[in-house]
Design an enzyme around this catalytic site. Structure first.
Site, PDB file in Angstrom:
ATOM      1  N   SER A  36      -5.098 -30.351 -22.946  1.00  0.00           N
ATOM      2  CA  SER A  36      -4.479 -30.938 -21.497  1.00  0.00           C
ATOM      3  C   SER A  36      -5.271 -32.188 -21.255  1.00  0.00           C
ATOM      4  O   SER A  36      -4.599 -33.002 -20.682  1.00  0.00           O
ATOM      5  CB  SER A  36      -4.990 -30.002 -20.487  1.00  0.00           C
ATOM      6  OG  SER A  36      -6.483 -29.655 -20.505  1.00  0.00           O
TER       7      SER A  36
ATOM      8  N   ASP B 122      -9.766 -31.976 -10.857  1.00  0.00           N
ATOM      9  CA  ASP B 122     -10.101 -30.552 -10.506  1.00  0.00           C
ATOM     10  C   ASP B 122     -11.401 -29.932 -11.021  1.00  0.00           C
ATOM     11  O   ASP B 122     -12.394 -30.930 -11.227  1.00  0.00           O
ATOM     12  CB  ASP B 122      -8.685 -29.806 -10.906  1.00  0.00           C
ATOM     13  CG  ASP B 122      -8.312 -30.072 -12.504  1.00  0.00           C
ATOM     14  OD1 ASP B 122      -9.641 -30.251 -13.369  1.00  0.00           O
ATOM     15  OD2 ASP B 122      -7.381 -29.686 -12.918  1.00  0.00           O
TER      16      ASP B 122
ATOM     17  N   HIS C 291     -10.770 -31.334 -15.359  1.00  0.00           N
ATOM     18  CA  HIS C 291     -10.045 -32.423 -15.733  1.00  0.00           C
ATOM     19  C   HIS C 291     -10.356 -33.815 -15.073  1.00  0.00           C
ATOM     20  O   HIS C 291     -10.809 -33.758 -13.800  1.00  0.00           O
ATOM     21  CB  HIS C 291      -8.770 -32.516 -15.611  1.00  0.00           C
ATOM     22  CG  HIS C 291      -8.070 -31.063 -16.451  1.00  0.00           C
ATOM     23  ND1 HIS C 291      -7.748 -30.122 -15.772  1.00  0.00           N
ATOM     24  CD2 HIS C 291      -8.011 -30.959 -17.665  1.00  0.00           C
ATOM     25  CE1 HIS C 291      -7.387 -29.097 -16.638  1.00  0.00           C
ATOM     26  NE2 HIS C 291      -7.461 -29.781 -17.872  1.00  0.00           N
TER      27      HIS C 291
END
Length: 374
Positions: free
Chosen positions: A51, A349, A352
């Site tokens: 990610s 978040d 990240h």
């Protein structure tokens, strides 16, 4: 694995199984001289991994591995979600811009992607991906092998578009960014210690060796396909991620959400071994134009964490979305409370970085590493 699944009662831990990740920044570990001025500039940027460098590959997968919903992407030019795990741009977007390629690095599966876009690079990365097949059994996202297959498909498209010779030159002069490994440790060692990896490997150190062997094979696979310039990311300080601090607080029944020291030590050990691996690969992949560079994200993130004022950050212990302690992916939604100014936060978040933090990472890469690759 079903036994492990049935044992999970905590809703926070349950969500961790299907989401997570990170990594990035820069530090040269090899002593190659910069490529000469007569060498071709970087033709394209291709990203692989998890990610940290995913631009939206997961948008058609199961909801628990996606972030193509508000408030993700709220600070992008179009102020909407694209599948990037942040409030705005990620590091590879800034890198592509710094290289003069494009403003945003699209996902290969973006339905709007054209053959012209493909010529200057895309991301094949898939959020929650790992090097370990067991990680993929938990997340059901695109594996590193899947990403290689998509790259093969992309190369065919490019050669059809611009011809065999030009297509081969684009690959040989491209920059390949690889960022993966954090999910493997988080899912198979830290969050779910009952997985089979804990019985197969007696220590985290042994498991790291297993991961690095697979990473080395992946790099060699790219090399065999014509890749010559690699920027390979190490692990971030996993123990200081808001999610890991929260889980540690719950597990140890303590009110303080402290960094998990041992997890950070594990990451540093892994990163040292990764540098040694890249040095070894540089000698076995000896073409004059080949470069393998270590991409250090551990130290830049720790510097932002330890010296937030230096970067304009006010909040470093929690993310901007929700409480900032455990929300990510499907738990960070348009109904979540979000901070008014994400640029004051290190994390978007619970895992990240924000666009502001990604900018710092990419800027550091531009100043220290890209001169050896472009």
């Amino acid at each position: 694995m079903m036994l492990v699944w049935k044992c999970i009662q905590n809703p926070i831990v349950h969500t961790v199984m299907f989401t997570l990740v990170f990594s990035l920044a820069t530090l040269i570990i090899l002593p190659p001289s910069p490529i000469s001025a007569s060498s071709p500039s970087v033709s394209a940027l291709f990203a692989f991994g998890d990610s940290t460098v995913d631009s939206g590959m997961n948008n058609d997968l199961m909801p628990f591995v996606r972030c193509d919903h508000p408030p993700y992407g709220r600070d992008l030019p179009e102020h909407g979600p694209t599948g990037r795990y942040s409030n705005g741009k990620i590091a590879t977007d800034f890198m592509a811009s710094n290289l003069g390629l494009k403003d945003l690095l699209p996902a290969y599966l973006d339905p709007k992607l054209t053959d012209y876009d493909l010529l200057t690079g895309v991301s094949f990365a898939s959020g929650t991906c790992g090097l370990d097949d067991l990680t993929l059994e938990l997340s059901h996202v695109y594996s590193m092998g899947d990403q290689l297959e998509y790259f093969d498909e992309a190369v065919v498209r490019m050669k059809i578009s611009v011809g065999e010779k030009k297509g081969r030159e684009i690959v040989e002069n491209a920059l390949f960014v690889v960022s993966v490994g954090a999910n493997d440790l988080m899912l198979n060692v830290y969050e779910f210690p009952l997985t089979e990896r804990k019985t197969q490997f007696t220590s985290t150190d042994q498991y790291s060796d297993f991961l690095l062997q697979r990473l080395g094979s992946f790099i060699q696979g790219l090399y065999s396909r014509g890749a010559r310039r690699f920027m390979v990311a190490g692990l971030p300080p996993i123990g200081c991620l808001p999610l890991q601090r929260t889980l540690s607080s719950i597990i140890n029944l303590r009110p303080q959400r402290l960094c998990v020291t041992q997890q950070n030590i594990d990451c540093q050990t892994y990163n040292s071994k990764l540098q040694a691996l890249l040095s070894s690969l540089q000698t076995t992949l000896p073409l004059p134009s080949s470069r393998l560079v270590y991409f250090d994200i551990y130290n830049p993130i720790m510097d932002m964490y330890n010296n937030p004022d230096k970067y304009g950050f006010v909040h470093i212990h929690e993310g901007c979305c929700g409480t900032g302690m455990f929300e990510l992916g499907p738990l960070c939604t348009e109904f979540s409370r979000t901070c008014p100014d994400a640029s004051k936060y290190l994390f978007w978040d619970a895992v990240h970085p924000t666009e502001a933090a990604f900018f710092v990472i990419a800027d550091y890469a531009h100043k220290t590493v890209l001169q050896y690759l472009s």
